[in-house]
Design a protein around this motif. Structure first.
Motif, PDB file in Angstrom:
ATOM      1  N   ILE A 133     -57.757   9.606  20.136  1.00 20.75           N
ATOM      2  CA  ILE A 133     -57.834   9.437  21.589  1.00 20.75           C
ATOM      3  C   ILE A 133     -57.081  10.553  22.288  1.00 20.75           C
ATOM      4  N   ILE A 151     -56.347   6.250  15.211  1.00 21.20           N
ATOM      5  CA  ILE A 151     -57.110   6.073  16.444  1.00 21.20           C
ATOM      6  C   ILE A 151     -56.363   6.687  17.619  1.00 21.20           C
ATOM      7  N   ALA A 152     -55.041   6.488  17.654  1.00 23.73           N
ATOM      8  CA  ALA A 152     -54.233   7.051  18.741  1.00 23.73           C
ATOM      9  C   ALA A 152     -54.336   8.572  18.759  1.00 23.73           C
ATOM     10  N   THR A 164     -59.016  13.824  22.378  1.00 23.75           N
ATOM     11  CA  THR A 164     -60.343  13.926  22.992  1.00 23.75           C
ATOM     12  C   THR A 164     -60.478  13.270  24.362  1.00 23.75           C
ATOM     13  N   ASN A 165     -59.616  12.314  24.708  1.00 23.35           N
ATOM     14  CA  ASN A 165     -59.769  11.545  25.933  1.00 23.35           C
ATOM     15  C   ASN A 165     -58.898  12.147  27.029  1.00 23.35           C
ATOM     16  N   ALA A 223     -56.706   9.641  29.102  1.00 18.59           N
ATOM     17  CA  ALA A 223     -55.501   9.214  28.379  1.00 18.59           C
ATOM     18  C   ALA A 223     -54.475  10.335  28.334  1.00 18.59           C
ATOM     19  N   TRP A 243     -63.602   1.933  32.785  1.00 14.72           N
ATOM     20  CA  TRP A 243     -63.199   2.602  31.541  1.00 14.72           C
ATOM     21  C   TRP A 243     -61.965   3.465  31.801  1.00 14.72           C
ATOM     22  N   TYR A 298     -57.439   2.901  30.727  1.00 14.47           N
ATOM     23  CA  TYR A 298     -56.459   3.839  30.169  1.00 14.47           C
ATOM     24  C   TYR A 298     -55.309   4.088  31.145  1.00 14.47           C
ATOM     25  N   VAL A 306     -54.222  -0.689  17.798  1.00 12.45           N
ATOM     26  CA  VAL A 306     -54.469   0.748  17.776  1.00 12.45           C
ATOM     27  C   VAL A 306     -53.689   1.360  16.621  1.00 12.45           C
TER      28      VAL A 306
END
Length: 239
Positions: free
Chosen positions: A14, A10-11, A17-18, A21, A45, A49, A6
């Motif tokens: 995430i 990318i972190a 938006t996630n 997480a 999924w 996380y 990662v």
């Protein structure tokens, strides 16, 4: 996560938006007591996380437990989500965790290990793993009633069980059904919900210290309220 492939970019993406997480990190940092997620997407999924973040705090999910509130009382089903094809060791752990959680509701657990096989009348299939799990449980010192492997109707009907399995050690109807396949557990849960007018409370994510629960996209507003009540129980009183 830098050693898990990662990158910082990318972190950042995430964590912008996630929401799962974000919530898991908030729990990890002590900014929230518990996380409820799963109203969209696939269970695994979200579990990924939750496990990656809260696993750093020493927690490990070992099963999902659903309480179905029926006309004649509650019935608990496990493992509906986490272990698709659990090993005997995992089945034993699921049974122990389910018994512990059932007691949180003030109910004395009676755990039945359920299968198409019944007291060894089928050598292979799920019954083989359940018999191995029973041996693991027997080797420990547990303060709850458990028995298996047996059919669902045998578990729920004491008279039928006394006739077919007179040497069984369970009295009364089982109130916790543990399966050797997530497909079976999830199917029973959904049948009770859709055709048996069962009200589901959960799934309760066992092994996470009440810090995270992953619901299904079919959950109702009332169902979310019920899970919220479970998540609001002080951590010291939950396992």
């Amino acid at each position: 996560m830098c050693r898990r492939g990662v990158s910082p970019d990318i972190a950042r993406a995430i964590m912008r938006t996630n929401t799962t997480a974000i919530g898991a990190v908030m729990v990890h940092r002590g900014e929230a007591d518990s996380l409820i997620c799963g109203t969209f997407g696939e269970f695994g999924w979200h579990l990924n996380y939750v496990n990656q973040v809260l696993g750093r705090d020493g927690f490990r999910p070992h099963g999902a437990l659903s309480m179905m509130i029926l006309e004649d009382g509650p019935l608990f089903i496990a493992d509906t989500q986490v272990n698709l094809h659990p090993t005997p060791e995992q089945i034993a752990e699921i049974a122990i965790g389910a018994a512990r959680h059932v007691r949180r509701f003030g109910i004395e657990p009676k755990v039945a290990l359920c299968s198409q096989s019944q007291f060894g009348n089928q050598g292979e299939g799920s019954g083989k793993r359940l018999r191995a799990a029973l041996q693991i449980l027997d080797a420990g010192n547990h303060d709850f009633v458990y028995e298996g492997e047996m059919n669902i109707d045998t578990a729920l009907d004491p008279e039928l069980r006394a006739r077919l399995l007179p040497c069984n050690r369970m009295e009364g109807a089982a109130n916790v059904l543990v399966f050797a396949h997530a497909d079976a557990a999830s199917g029973v849960r959904n049948i009770l919900k859709m055709k048996g007018d069962g009200l589901e409370v959960g799934p309760i994510l066992m092994g996470m210290g009440n810090r995270a629960h992953i619901v299904s996209p079919s959950i109702t507003a009332r169902g979310l309220l019920n899970v919220g009540a479970i998540a609001g129980t002080p951590v010291a009183h939950y396992g």
